[in-house]
Design an enzyme around this catalytic site. Structure first.
Site, PDB file in Angstrom:
ATOM      1  N   ILE A  33       0.852  -1.188   0.000  1.00  0.00           N
ATOM      2  CA  ILE A  33       0.000   0.000   0.000  1.00  0.00           C
ATOM      3  C   ILE A  33       0.892   1.243   0.000  1.00  0.00           C
ATOM      4  CG2 ILE A  33      -0.315   0.159   2.516  1.00  0.00           C
ATOM      5  CD1 ILE A  33      -3.335   0.790   1.841  1.00  0.00           C
ATOM      6  N   TRP A  34       2.153   1.041  -0.404  1.00  0.00           N
ATOM      7  CA  TRP A  34       3.120   2.126  -0.638  1.00  0.00           C
ATOM      8  C   TRP A  34       3.501   2.890   0.635  1.00  0.00           C
ATOM      9  CZ3 TRP A  34      -1.741   2.387  -3.297  1.00  0.00           C
ATOM     10  CH2 TRP A  34      -1.778   1.644  -4.477  1.00  0.00           C
ATOM     11  N   HIS A  35       3.568   2.182   1.753  1.00  0.00           N
ATOM     12  CA  HIS A  35       3.941   2.819   3.016  1.00  0.00           C
ATOM     13  C   HIS A  35       5.325   2.369   3.468  1.00  0.00           C
ATOM     14  CE1 HIS A  35      -0.598   3.429   4.122  1.00  0.00           C
ATOM     15  NE2 HIS A  35      -0.212   4.154   3.095  1.00  0.00           N
ATOM     16  N   TYR A  36       6.215   2.126   2.526  1.00  0.00           N
ATOM     17  CA  TYR A  36       7.562   1.686   2.902  1.00  0.00           C
ATOM     18  C   TYR A  36       8.326   2.827   3.588  1.00  0.00           C
ATOM     19  CZ  TYR A  36       8.007   3.577  -1.864  1.00  0.00           C
ATOM     20  OH  TYR A  36       7.907   4.351  -2.983  1.00  0.00           O
ATOM     21  N   HIS A  37       9.285   2.454   4.407  1.00  0.00           N
ATOM     22  CA  HIS A  37      10.000   3.424   5.226  1.00  0.00           C
ATOM     23  C   HIS A  37      11.347   2.830   5.641  1.00  0.00           C
ATOM     24  CE1 HIS A  37       7.233   0.950   7.639  1.00  0.00           C
ATOM     25  NE2 HIS A  37       8.195   0.926   8.538  1.00  0.00           N
TER      26      HIS A  37
END
Length: 575
Positions: free
Chosen positions: A508-512
Protein backbone atom coordinates in the site's frame (compact mmCIF):
# COMPACT_ATOMS: atom_id res chain seq x y z
CA UNK A 1 0.14 15.39 -19.10
CA UNK A 2 2.27 18.32 -20.24
CA UNK A 3 5.32 17.30 -22.26
CA UNK A 4 8.79 18.09 -21.01
CA UNK A 5 9.44 20.69 -23.65
CA UNK A 6 6.36 22.83 -23.06
CA UNK A 7 7.06 26.22 -21.57
CA UNK A 8 6.07 27.14 -18.06
CA UNK A 9 3.62 29.73 -19.37
CA UNK A 10 1.88 27.28 -21.70
CA UNK A 11 1.47 24.75 -18.90
CA UNK A 12 -0.03 27.41 -16.65
CA UNK A 13 -2.49 28.40 -19.39
CA UNK A 14 -3.46 24.76 -19.95
CA UNK A 15 -4.02 24.39 -16.23
CA UNK A 16 -6.37 27.35 -16.07
CA UNK A 17 -8.34 26.17 -19.08
CA UNK A 18 -8.56 22.49 -18.08
CA UNK A 19 -9.15 22.81 -14.37
CA UNK A 20 -10.54 26.27 -13.87
CA UNK A 21 -9.63 28.61 -11.06
CA UNK A 22 -11.87 27.12 -8.37
CA UNK A 23 -9.81 24.06 -7.43
CA UNK A 24 -7.72 25.72 -4.74
CA UNK A 25 -4.48 27.59 -4.25
CA UNK A 26 -1.92 25.99 -6.55
CA UNK A 27 1.78 26.76 -6.80
CA UNK A 28 2.87 28.11 -10.19
CA UNK A 29 6.34 29.28 -9.24
CA UNK A 30 8.31 26.30 -10.57
CA UNK A 31 10.77 26.38 -13.47
CA UNK A 32 12.42 23.79 -15.67
CA UNK A 33 15.87 22.75 -14.47
CA UNK A 34 17.43 24.11 -17.68
CA UNK A 35 16.74 27.67 -16.46
CA UNK A 36 19.58 27.15 -13.99
CA UNK A 37 22.09 28.76 -13.35
CA UNK A 38 20.63 32.03 -14.67
CA UNK A 39 18.10 31.95 -11.83
CA UNK A 40 20.69 31.15 -9.12
CA UNK A 41 21.83 33.77 -6.60
CA UNK A 42 25.52 34.64 -6.92
CA UNK A 43 26.32 33.72 -3.31
CA UNK A 44 24.45 30.42 -3.31
CA UNK A 45 21.52 29.21 -1.22
CA UNK A 46 20.87 28.93 2.49
CA UNK A 47 19.17 25.57 1.89
CA UNK A 48 19.20 23.11 -0.99
CA UNK A 49 16.39 20.56 -0.70
CA UNK A 50 16.79 17.39 -2.73
CA UNK A 51 13.25 16.19 -3.47
CA UNK A 52 10.12 18.31 -3.74
CA UNK A 53 7.84 15.67 -2.26
CA UNK A 54 5.55 15.09 0.70
CA UNK A 55 8.06 16.43 3.24
CA UNK A 56 10.16 18.62 0.95
CA UNK A 57 7.38 20.98 -0.14
CA UNK A 58 6.17 22.08 3.33
CA UNK A 59 9.79 22.22 4.49
CA UNK A 60 10.76 24.50 1.61
CA UNK A 61 7.71 26.74 2.06
CA UNK A 62 8.55 27.21 5.73
CA UNK A 63 12.29 27.85 5.35
CA UNK A 64 11.70 30.32 2.52
CA UNK A 65 9.97 32.70 4.92
CA UNK A 66 13.41 33.90 6.02
CA UNK A 67 16.06 32.20 3.89
CA UNK A 68 16.86 31.38 0.28
CA UNK A 69 15.80 27.86 -0.72
CA UNK A 70 16.43 25.77 -3.83
CA UNK A 71 14.18 22.74 -4.37
CA UNK A 72 15.39 20.15 -6.88
CA UNK A 73 12.65 17.75 -8.02
CA UNK A 74 13.50 14.98 -10.50
CA UNK A 75 9.91 14.75 -11.78
CA UNK A 76 7.60 17.26 -13.38
CA UNK A 77 4.78 19.34 -11.93
CA UNK A 78 1.38 17.81 -11.10
CA UNK A 79 -0.66 20.69 -12.47
CA UNK A 80 -2.39 20.10 -15.77
CA UNK A 81 -1.91 16.31 -15.47
CA UNK A 82 -5.46 14.96 -15.29
CA UNK A 83 -4.17 11.52 -14.30
CA UNK A 84 -2.73 13.02 -11.13
CA UNK A 85 -5.43 15.59 -10.47
CA UNK A 86 -8.56 13.46 -10.54
CA UNK A 87 -9.47 10.58 -8.26
CA UNK A 88 -11.15 8.66 -11.09
CA UNK A 89 -7.73 8.35 -12.79
CA UNK A 90 -5.93 7.01 -9.71
CA UNK A 91 -5.11 3.65 -11.29
CA UNK A 92 -4.18 5.21 -14.64
CA UNK A 93 -1.51 7.35 -13.00
CA UNK A 94 0.00 4.27 -11.35
CA UNK A 95 -0.09 2.32 -14.61
CA UNK A 96 1.56 5.07 -16.67
CA UNK A 97 5.09 3.85 -17.46
CA UNK A 98 6.08 6.70 -19.78
CA UNK A 99 9.49 8.27 -18.95
CA UNK A 100 8.02 11.40 -17.36
CA UNK A 101 5.03 9.93 -15.57
CA UNK A 102 4.36 10.85 -11.95
CA UNK A 103 4.81 7.22 -10.88
CA UNK A 104 7.94 5.12 -11.30
CA UNK A 105 7.30 1.40 -10.96
CA UNK A 106 9.72 -0.96 -9.26
CA UNK A 107 9.57 -4.58 -8.17
CA UNK A 108 11.15 -5.52 -4.85
CA UNK A 109 13.34 -8.60 -4.79
CA UNK A 110 10.48 -10.25 -2.87
CA UNK A 111 8.42 -10.18 -6.07
CA UNK A 112 6.00 -7.46 -4.96
CA UNK A 113 5.20 -4.77 -7.52
CA UNK A 114 5.54 -1.28 -6.10
CA UNK A 115 5.76 2.39 -7.10
CA UNK A 116 7.63 5.52 -6.07
CA UNK A 117 6.66 9.09 -6.84
CA UNK A 118 8.40 11.13 -9.52
CA UNK A 119 6.60 14.46 -9.37
CA UNK A 120 6.49 17.74 -7.46
CA UNK A 121 4.33 16.91 -4.45
CA UNK A 122 5.69 13.37 -4.17
CA UNK A 123 3.49 10.56 -2.94
CA UNK A 124 0.57 12.92 -2.30
CA UNK A 125 0.16 13.03 -6.11
CA UNK A 126 -0.27 9.29 -6.64
CA UNK A 127 -1.73 7.94 -3.38
CA UNK A 128 -5.31 7.16 -2.34
CA UNK A 129 -5.68 10.51 -0.59
CA UNK A 130 -6.52 9.35 2.97
CA UNK A 131 -5.43 11.76 5.69
CA UNK A 132 -4.90 10.96 9.36
CA UNK A 133 -2.50 11.86 12.14
CA UNK A 134 0.07 9.63 13.82
CA UNK A 135 -0.64 7.58 16.91
CA UNK A 136 0.55 8.97 20.24
CA UNK A 137 3.22 6.28 20.66
CA UNK A 138 4.88 7.18 17.36
CA UNK A 139 5.10 10.86 18.31
CA UNK A 140 6.43 10.06 21.78
CA UNK A 141 9.10 7.74 20.40
CA UNK A 142 10.14 10.37 17.87
CA UNK A 143 10.73 12.80 20.75
CA UNK A 144 9.03 15.63 18.93
CA UNK A 145 7.79 18.78 20.66
CA UNK A 146 4.07 18.11 21.25
CA UNK A 147 3.11 21.78 21.10
CA UNK A 148 4.82 22.29 17.75
CA UNK A 149 3.37 19.03 16.39
CA UNK A 150 -0.11 20.28 17.28
CA UNK A 151 0.61 23.52 15.43
CA UNK A 152 2.09 21.84 12.38
CA UNK A 153 -0.71 19.39 11.60
CA UNK A 154 -3.38 22.16 11.33
CA UNK A 155 -1.04 24.21 9.11
CA UNK A 156 -1.29 21.37 6.57
CA UNK A 157 -4.95 20.56 7.17
CA UNK A 158 -6.38 24.03 6.66
CA UNK A 159 -4.74 24.24 3.22
CA UNK A 160 -5.40 20.89 1.54
CA UNK A 161 -7.56 18.54 3.69
CA UNK A 162 -11.34 18.16 3.93
CA UNK A 163 -13.92 15.63 5.14
CA UNK A 164 -15.21 13.10 2.60
CA UNK A 165 -18.84 12.34 1.81
CA UNK A 166 -19.19 8.60 2.43
CA UNK A 167 -20.34 6.47 -0.50
CA UNK A 168 -22.24 3.20 -0.08
CA UNK A 169 -19.18 0.94 0.00
CA UNK A 170 -17.56 3.03 2.73
CA UNK A 171 -20.78 3.16 4.76
CA UNK A 172 -21.00 -0.64 4.53
CA UNK A 173 -17.42 -0.89 5.84
CA UNK A 174 -18.21 1.48 8.70
CA UNK A 175 -21.24 -0.53 9.77
CA UNK A 176 -19.59 -3.87 9.06
CA UNK A 177 -16.58 -2.98 11.21
CA UNK A 178 -18.84 -2.12 14.12
CA UNK A 179 -20.85 -5.33 13.71
CA UNK A 180 -17.58 -7.29 13.64
CA UNK A 181 -16.57 -5.74 16.98
CA UNK A 182 -14.18 -3.00 15.86
CA UNK A 183 -15.66 -0.36 18.14
CA UNK A 184 -16.39 2.31 19.22
CA UNK A 185 -17.33 4.52 16.31
CA UNK A 186 -15.17 7.62 16.68
CA UNK A 187 -16.89 9.65 13.98
CA UNK A 188 -14.99 11.99 11.68
CA UNK A 189 -11.56 12.54 13.16
CA UNK A 190 -7.92 12.95 12.18
CA UNK A 191 -6.84 11.35 15.46
CA UNK A 192 -5.56 7.78 15.67
CA UNK A 193 -8.04 6.00 17.95
CA UNK A 194 -8.87 2.33 18.42
CA UNK A 195 -12.17 1.47 16.80
CA UNK A 196 -13.81 2.69 13.60
CA UNK A 197 -13.51 6.18 12.17
CA UNK A 198 -13.79 8.31 9.05
CA UNK A 199 -10.60 10.20 8.21
CA UNK A 200 -9.80 13.21 6.07
CA UNK A 201 -9.05 13.35 2.37
CA UNK A 202 -6.96 15.51 0.05
CA UNK A 203 -9.61 15.16 -2.70
CA UNK A 204 -12.20 17.92 -2.85
CA UNK A 205 -15.93 17.35 -3.36
CA UNK A 206 -15.40 17.13 -7.14
CA UNK A 207 -12.72 14.47 -6.83
CA UNK A 208 -9.89 16.94 -7.52
CA UNK A 209 -6.63 16.15 -5.74
CA UNK A 210 -4.75 18.67 -3.63
CA UNK A 211 -1.11 17.82 -2.97
CA UNK A 212 1.92 18.81 -0.95
CA UNK A 213 2.95 20.93 -3.96
CA UNK A 214 0.06 23.27 -3.13
CA UNK A 215 1.76 24.01 0.21
CA UNK A 216 4.55 25.78 -1.66
CA UNK A 217 2.08 28.64 -2.16
CA UNK A 218 2.64 29.47 1.51
CA UNK A 219 6.30 30.16 0.83
CA UNK A 220 8.06 33.46 0.15
CA UNK A 221 8.32 33.64 -3.64
CA UNK A 222 11.37 35.93 -3.48
CA UNK A 223 13.35 33.30 -1.58
CA UNK A 224 11.93 30.11 -3.10
CA UNK A 225 13.35 28.58 -6.29
CA UNK A 226 11.75 25.31 -7.44
CA UNK A 227 13.22 23.38 -10.37
CA UNK A 228 11.44 20.41 -11.93
CA UNK A 229 13.11 17.71 -14.07
CA UNK A 230 16.22 18.31 -11.94
CA UNK A 231 17.81 14.94 -11.18
CA UNK A 232 20.43 15.17 -8.45
CA UNK A 233 23.40 12.87 -9.01
CA UNK A 234 25.35 13.43 -5.82
CA UNK A 235 26.11 15.74 -2.92
CA UNK A 236 29.37 17.71 -3.13
CA UNK A 237 31.58 17.66 -0.02
CA UNK A 238 34.53 19.73 1.15
CA UNK A 239 36.80 17.11 2.72
CA UNK A 240 39.64 19.40 3.75
CA UNK A 241 38.51 19.75 7.35
CA UNK A 242 38.08 17.41 10.32
CA UNK A 243 34.87 16.01 8.90
CA UNK A 244 33.29 16.14 5.44
CA UNK A 245 31.15 19.22 4.92
CA UNK A 246 28.34 19.44 2.36
CA UNK A 247 28.80 22.45 0.07
CA UNK A 248 26.36 21.75 -2.77
CA UNK A 249 24.99 19.23 -5.24
CA UNK A 250 25.50 18.06 -8.81
CA UNK A 251 22.31 17.66 -10.85
CA UNK A 252 21.18 17.18 -14.45
CA UNK A 253 18.43 19.13 -16.19
CA UNK A 254 15.75 17.82 -18.58
CA UNK A 255 18.23 17.92 -21.48
CA UNK A 256 20.89 15.94 -19.61
CA UNK A 257 23.06 19.02 -19.04
CA UNK A 258 25.12 18.91 -15.84
CA UNK A 259 24.86 21.71 -13.25
CA UNK A 260 26.22 22.49 -9.81
CA UNK A 261 24.31 24.34 -7.11
CA UNK A 262 26.11 25.58 -4.01
CA UNK A 263 25.29 26.57 -0.46
CA UNK A 264 26.15 29.96 0.97
CA UNK A 265 29.36 30.02 2.99
CA UNK A 266 27.45 30.17 6.26
CA UNK A 267 27.64 27.79 9.19
CA UNK A 268 23.92 27.00 9.19
CA UNK A 269 23.46 26.51 5.46
CA UNK A 270 22.50 22.92 4.64
CA UNK A 271 21.70 20.35 2.01
CA UNK A 272 18.52 18.54 3.09
CA UNK A 273 17.53 15.20 1.61
CA UNK A 274 13.75 14.81 1.26
CA UNK A 275 13.82 12.25 -1.53
CA UNK A 276 11.78 9.60 0.29
CA UNK A 277 12.49 6.17 1.71
CA UNK A 278 13.95 4.99 -1.60
CA UNK A 279 15.59 8.19 -2.81
CA UNK A 280 17.33 9.44 0.33
CA UNK A 281 19.37 6.31 1.16
CA UNK A 282 20.07 5.96 -2.57
CA UNK A 283 21.39 9.54 -2.66
CA UNK A 284 23.62 9.00 0.36
CA UNK A 285 25.13 5.94 -1.30
CA UNK A 286 25.65 7.75 -4.61
CA UNK A 287 27.37 10.53 -2.63
CA UNK A 288 29.80 8.17 -0.91
CA UNK A 289 28.10 7.68 2.47
CA UNK A 290 27.33 4.05 3.28
CA UNK A 291 28.95 0.64 3.69
CA UNK A 292 32.45 1.03 2.26
CA UNK A 293 32.49 -2.46 0.74
CA UNK A 294 29.35 -1.69 -1.27
CA UNK A 295 30.60 1.75 -2.31
CA UNK A 296 33.91 0.35 -3.52
CA UNK A 297 32.09 -2.37 -5.44
CA UNK A 298 30.19 0.38 -7.25
CA UNK A 299 33.42 2.41 -7.79
CA UNK A 300 32.13 5.26 -5.63
CA UNK A 301 34.69 7.21 -3.62
CA UNK A 302 34.07 6.65 0.10
CA UNK A 303 33.29 9.90 1.91
CA UNK A 304 32.13 8.21 5.12
CA UNK A 305 31.68 4.57 6.08
CA UNK A 306 28.28 3.92 7.64
CA UNK A 307 27.08 0.32 7.55
CA UNK A 308 23.48 1.31 8.35
CA UNK A 309 22.65 3.33 5.22
CA UNK A 310 19.97 1.46 3.30
CA UNK A 311 19.38 -0.99 6.13
CA UNK A 312 16.21 -1.52 8.15
CA UNK A 313 13.90 -1.07 5.16
CA UNK A 314 10.31 -2.08 5.85
CA UNK A 315 6.97 -2.03 4.04
CA UNK A 316 3.50 -2.45 5.51
CA UNK A 317 2.25 -5.66 3.85
CA UNK A 318 -1.30 -5.55 2.58
CA UNK A 319 -3.69 -8.34 1.59
CA UNK A 320 -7.10 -7.90 0.00
CA UNK A 321 -10.24 -9.74 -0.89
CA UNK A 322 -12.43 -8.65 -3.78
CA UNK A 323 -16.21 -8.70 -3.27
CA UNK A 324 -18.23 -8.76 -6.53
CA UNK A 325 -21.33 -6.58 -6.41
CA UNK A 326 -24.82 -7.02 -7.83
CA UNK A 327 -24.51 -3.79 -9.76
CA UNK A 328 -21.84 -1.14 -10.39
CA UNK A 329 -20.82 0.73 -7.25
CA UNK A 330 -19.60 4.29 -6.91
CA UNK A 331 -15.85 4.74 -6.97
CA UNK A 332 -14.15 5.36 -3.66
CA UNK A 333 -10.61 5.13 -2.36
CA UNK A 334 -9.91 5.15 1.39
CA UNK A 335 -12.43 6.97 3.60
CA UNK A 336 -13.23 4.67 6.54
CA UNK A 337 -10.75 2.71 8.65
CA UNK A 338 -10.93 0.14 11.41
CA UNK A 339 -8.04 0.39 13.88
CA UNK A 340 -7.98 -2.98 15.60
CA UNK A 341 -6.27 -4.13 18.77
CA UNK A 342 -5.14 -7.27 16.95
CA UNK A 343 -2.40 -5.49 15.03
CA UNK A 344 -4.02 -4.66 11.69
CA UNK A 345 -5.91 -1.87 9.98
CA UNK A 346 -9.00 -2.54 7.85
CA UNK A 347 -9.91 -0.27 4.93
CA UNK A 348 -11.81 -0.50 1.64
CA UNK A 349 -11.99 0.80 -1.91
CA UNK A 350 -14.61 0.39 -4.60
CA UNK A 351 -15.58 0.96 -8.19
CA UNK A 352 -13.57 1.82 -11.24
CA UNK A 353 -13.14 5.18 -12.91
CA UNK A 354 -11.43 6.80 -15.85
CA UNK A 355 -12.00 10.27 -17.22
CA UNK A 356 -12.43 10.75 -20.99
CA UNK A 357 -9.25 12.85 -21.22
CA UNK A 358 -6.98 10.54 -19.20
CA UNK A 359 -3.86 8.98 -20.69
CA UNK A 360 -4.79 5.92 -22.74
CA UNK A 361 -2.28 3.26 -23.72
CA UNK A 362 -1.70 -0.47 -23.38
CA UNK A 363 0.14 -0.82 -20.09
CA UNK A 364 1.35 -4.39 -20.42
CA UNK A 365 0.31 -7.43 -18.47
CA UNK A 366 -0.24 -5.72 -15.12
CA UNK A 367 -2.56 -2.89 -16.06
CA UNK A 368 -5.35 -1.76 -13.75
CA UNK A 369 -6.59 -5.21 -12.79
CA UNK A 370 -7.66 -6.93 -9.62
CA UNK A 371 -5.41 -6.42 -6.62
CA UNK A 372 -2.40 -4.51 -7.93
CA UNK A 373 -2.68 -1.36 -10.00
CA UNK A 374 0.75 -1.22 -11.61
CA UNK A 375 2.87 -2.63 -14.42
CA UNK A 376 5.63 -5.12 -14.97
CA UNK A 377 8.96 -3.72 -16.19
CA UNK A 378 9.25 -4.03 -19.98
CA UNK A 379 11.93 -6.74 -19.83
CA UNK A 380 9.55 -8.99 -17.90
CA UNK A 381 6.70 -8.68 -20.40
CA UNK A 382 7.54 -11.98 -22.05
CA UNK A 383 5.18 -13.79 -24.41
CA UNK A 384 4.82 -16.58 -21.86
CA UNK A 385 3.97 -14.14 -19.07
CA UNK A 386 1.34 -12.42 -21.21
CA UNK A 387 -0.29 -15.73 -22.12
CA UNK A 388 -0.35 -16.81 -18.47
CA UNK A 389 -1.98 -13.51 -17.52
CA UNK A 390 -4.65 -13.81 -20.21
CA UNK A 391 -5.40 -17.38 -19.12
CA UNK A 392 -5.65 -16.30 -15.49
CA UNK A 393 -8.12 -13.53 -16.36
CA UNK A 394 -10.39 -16.02 -18.12
CA UNK A 395 -10.75 -17.94 -14.87
CA UNK A 396 -12.08 -14.88 -13.07
CA UNK A 397 -15.86 -14.45 -12.99
CA UNK A 398 -17.18 -11.51 -14.96
CA UNK A 399 -18.58 -9.99 -11.79
CA UNK A 400 -15.05 -9.65 -10.39
CA UNK A 401 -14.63 -6.38 -12.28
CA UNK A 402 -17.74 -4.94 -10.62
CA UNK A 403 -17.49 -4.41 -6.88
CA UNK A 404 -14.83 -3.43 -4.40
CA UNK A 405 -12.06 -4.49 -2.08
CA UNK A 406 -11.64 -5.06 1.60
CA UNK A 407 -8.05 -4.35 2.59
CA UNK A 408 -6.05 -5.34 5.64
CA UNK A 409 -2.54 -4.15 6.40
CA UNK A 410 -0.50 -4.95 9.45
CA UNK A 411 0.67 -2.37 11.96
CA UNK A 412 4.39 -1.67 12.24
CA UNK A 413 5.87 -4.78 10.59
CA UNK A 414 8.78 -6.31 12.44
CA UNK A 415 10.23 -7.81 9.25
CA UNK A 416 13.18 -5.82 7.94
CA UNK A 417 15.03 -5.63 4.64
CA UNK A 418 17.61 -3.52 2.87
CA UNK A 419 18.40 -1.34 -0.13
CA UNK A 420 21.47 -1.41 -2.39
CA UNK A 421 22.58 0.26 -5.60
CA UNK A 422 22.51 -1.67 -8.87
CA UNK A 423 24.26 1.14 -10.78
CA UNK A 424 25.25 4.79 -10.33
CA UNK A 425 22.36 6.21 -12.37
CA UNK A 426 20.21 8.30 -9.99
CA UNK A 427 17.20 7.80 -12.30
CA UNK A 428 17.31 4.02 -11.86
CA UNK A 429 15.69 2.09 -9.05
CA UNK A 430 17.98 0.52 -6.48
CA UNK A 431 17.46 -3.10 -5.45
CA UNK A 432 15.03 -3.16 -2.52
CA UNK A 433 14.20 -6.14 -0.31
CA UNK A 434 11.46 -5.96 2.34
CA UNK A 435 11.42 -9.61 3.53
CA UNK A 436 7.65 -9.67 3.98
CA UNK A 437 6.46 -11.98 6.79
CA UNK A 438 9.98 -13.04 7.74
CA UNK A 439 8.97 -12.27 11.33
CA UNK A 440 6.25 -14.65 12.63
CA UNK A 441 4.42 -11.86 14.47
CA UNK A 442 3.72 -10.13 11.15
CA UNK A 443 2.17 -13.33 9.80
CA UNK A 444 0.02 -13.74 12.90
CA UNK A 445 -1.35 -10.23 12.52
CA UNK A 446 -2.06 -10.79 8.83
CA UNK A 447 -4.11 -13.90 9.62
CA UNK A 448 -6.05 -11.91 12.21
CA UNK A 449 -6.71 -9.21 9.61
CA UNK A 450 -7.91 -11.68 6.97
CA UNK A 451 -10.27 -13.31 9.48
CA UNK A 452 -11.60 -9.87 10.38
CA UNK A 453 -12.23 -9.09 6.71
CA UNK A 454 -14.11 -12.40 6.43
CA UNK A 455 -16.38 -11.38 9.33
CA UNK A 456 -17.07 -8.01 7.70
CA UNK A 457 -17.78 -9.57 4.31
CA UNK A 458 -20.45 -11.79 5.91
CA UNK A 459 -22.30 -8.92 7.60
CA UNK A 460 -25.70 -7.84 6.31
CA UNK A 461 -24.21 -4.52 5.24
CA UNK A 462 -22.17 -6.13 2.47
CA UNK A 463 -24.90 -8.67 1.76
CA UNK A 464 -26.98 -5.77 0.49
CA UNK A 465 -24.24 -4.88 -2.01
CA UNK A 466 -22.51 -8.14 -2.91
CA UNK A 467 -23.37 -11.03 -5.20
CA UNK A 468 -24.64 -13.63 -2.73
CA UNK A 469 -23.47 -16.75 -4.60
CA UNK A 470 -19.84 -16.29 -3.57
CA UNK A 471 -18.50 -18.09 -0.50
CA UNK A 472 -15.48 -16.79 1.39
CA UNK A 473 -13.41 -19.71 0.09
CA UNK A 474 -14.31 -18.72 -3.47
CA UNK A 475 -13.34 -15.11 -2.81
CA UNK A 476 -9.97 -16.13 -1.35
CA UNK A 477 -9.22 -18.44 -4.27
CA UNK A 478 -10.19 -15.73 -6.74
CA UNK A 479 -7.63 -13.42 -5.10
CA UNK A 480 -4.93 -16.10 -5.21
CA UNK A 481 -5.55 -16.57 -8.96
CA UNK A 482 -5.32 -12.86 -9.70
CA UNK A 483 -1.99 -11.47 -10.89
CA UNK A 484 -1.28 -9.42 -7.79
CA UNK A 485 2.45 -10.09 -7.51
CA UNK A 486 5.28 -12.22 -8.91
CA UNK A 487 5.24 -14.76 -6.08
CA UNK A 488 4.39 -18.43 -6.86
CA UNK A 489 0.80 -19.18 -5.80
CA UNK A 490 -0.85 -22.04 -3.94
CA UNK A 491 -4.34 -22.16 -5.46
CA UNK A 492 -7.09 -24.00 -3.55
CA UNK A 493 -5.05 -23.89 -0.35
CA UNK A 494 -7.27 -21.43 1.49
CA UNK A 495 -7.32 -23.71 4.54
CA UNK A 496 -3.98 -22.09 5.37
CA UNK A 497 -4.47 -18.37 5.86
CA UNK A 498 -0.75 -18.08 6.53
CA UNK A 499 -0.14 -19.31 2.98
CA UNK A 500 -2.80 -16.94 1.66
CA UNK A 501 -0.99 -14.04 3.32
CA UNK A 502 2.33 -15.03 1.75
CA UNK A 503 0.86 -15.72 -1.69
CA UNK A 504 -1.21 -12.55 -2.05
CA UNK A 505 0.89 -9.94 -0.27
CA UNK A 506 0.94 -6.58 -2.04
CA UNK A 507 1.93 -3.08 -1.01
CA UNK A 508 0.00 0.00 0.00
CA UNK A 509 3.12 2.13 -0.64
CA UNK A 510 3.94 2.82 3.02
CA UNK A 511 7.56 1.69 2.90
CA UNK A 512 10.00 3.42 5.23
CA UNK A 513 13.49 3.20 6.73
CA UNK A 514 17.00 3.23 5.31
CA UNK A 515 18.18 6.34 7.22
CA UNK A 516 17.17 5.50 10.79
CA UNK A 517 17.55 7.91 13.70
CA UNK A 518 20.50 6.87 15.85
CA UNK A 519 22.15 4.96 12.99
CA UNK A 520 22.28 7.30 9.99
CA UNK A 521 20.95 10.57 11.44
CA UNK A 522 20.83 12.01 14.94
CA UNK A 523 17.69 13.09 16.81
CA UNK A 524 17.72 16.40 14.89
CA UNK A 525 17.96 14.44 11.61
CA UNK A 526 21.53 15.58 10.88
CA UNK A 527 23.56 12.95 9.06
CA UNK A 528 26.06 11.45 11.48
CA UNK A 529 29.74 12.03 10.75
CA UNK A 530 29.35 14.93 8.29
CA UNK A 531 28.38 18.59 8.52
CA UNK A 532 25.61 20.61 6.85
CA UNK A 533 23.61 17.58 5.72
CA UNK A 534 20.21 16.50 7.03
CA UNK A 535 17.47 13.99 6.10
CA UNK A 536 13.81 14.95 6.52
CA UNK A 537 11.41 12.28 5.23
CA UNK A 538 10.04 8.80 5.92
CA UNK A 539 13.41 7.12 5.46
CA UNK A 540 14.12 8.08 9.07
CA UNK A 541 11.01 6.28 10.41
CA UNK A 542 11.28 2.97 12.23
CA UNK A 543 7.57 2.39 11.65
CA UNK A 544 4.88 3.95 9.48
CA UNK A 545 2.84 6.54 11.44
CA UNK A 546 -0.89 6.21 11.95
CA UNK A 547 -2.96 4.24 9.48
CA UNK A 548 -1.61 6.25 6.51
CA UNK A 549 1.63 8.27 6.71
CA UNK A 550 1.15 11.23 4.36
CA UNK A 551 -0.32 13.55 7.00
CA UNK A 552 2.59 12.99 9.38
CA UNK A 553 5.21 13.30 6.64
CA UNK A 554 3.77 16.67 5.58
CA UNK A 555 3.55 17.71 9.22
CA UNK A 556 7.18 16.65 9.62
CA UNK A 557 8.26 18.98 6.81
CA UNK A 558 6.52 21.92 8.45
CA UNK A 559 7.73 20.90 11.93
CA UNK A 560 11.40 20.59 10.94
CA UNK A 561 11.23 23.85 9.00
CA UNK A 562 9.93 25.73 12.04
CA UNK A 563 12.56 24.07 14.26
CA UNK A 564 15.35 25.19 11.93
CA UNK A 565 13.98 28.75 11.72
CA UNK A 566 13.64 29.03 15.48
CA UNK A 567 17.19 27.78 15.94
CA UNK A 568 18.54 30.47 13.61
CA UNK A 569 16.18 33.32 14.49
CA UNK A 570 15.32 32.64 18.13
CA UNK A 571 12.52 30.62 19.68
CA UNK A 572 10.02 33.45 19.56
CA UNK A 573 10.38 33.90 15.80
CA UNK A 574 7.07 34.30 13.98
CA UNK A 575 6.68 31.66 11.26
Amino acid sequence: MASKGESFFLRTLLLLVALGSSQGKEFDGYREASTFPSTAPAKGYDYIIVGGGTAGCPLAATLSQNFSVLVLERGGAPYGNVNVSYMQNFHISLADTSPYSASQAFVSTDGVINARARVLGGGTCINAGFYTRANARFLAQAGWDAELVNESYPWVEKQIVRWPALVAWQRALRDGLLEAGISPFNGYTYDHLYGTKVGGTIFNKDGYRHTAADLLSSGNRRNLHVLVHATVHRIVFDRSGRRPRAVGVVFYDEHGVRHRAFLKKRKNSEVILSAGAIGSPQMLLLSGIGPKSHLRKMNISVVLHNKFVGKGMSDNPMNTIFIPSKKPVEQSLIQTVGITKGGSFIEASSGFGQSPDSIKRHHGIMSAEIGQLSTLPPKQRTREAIQAFIKGKKDLPREAFQGGFLLEKIVGPLSRGHLALVNVDPSSNPAVTFNYFSHPEDLRRCVYGVRTMAKIARTKHYADLAVDKFTMEMLLNMTVKANVNLIPKHVNDTSSLEQFCRDTVITIWHYHGGCHVGQVVDSAHRVLGVSRLRVVDGSTFATSPGTNPQGTVMMMGRYMGVKLLRKRLGRGAMV
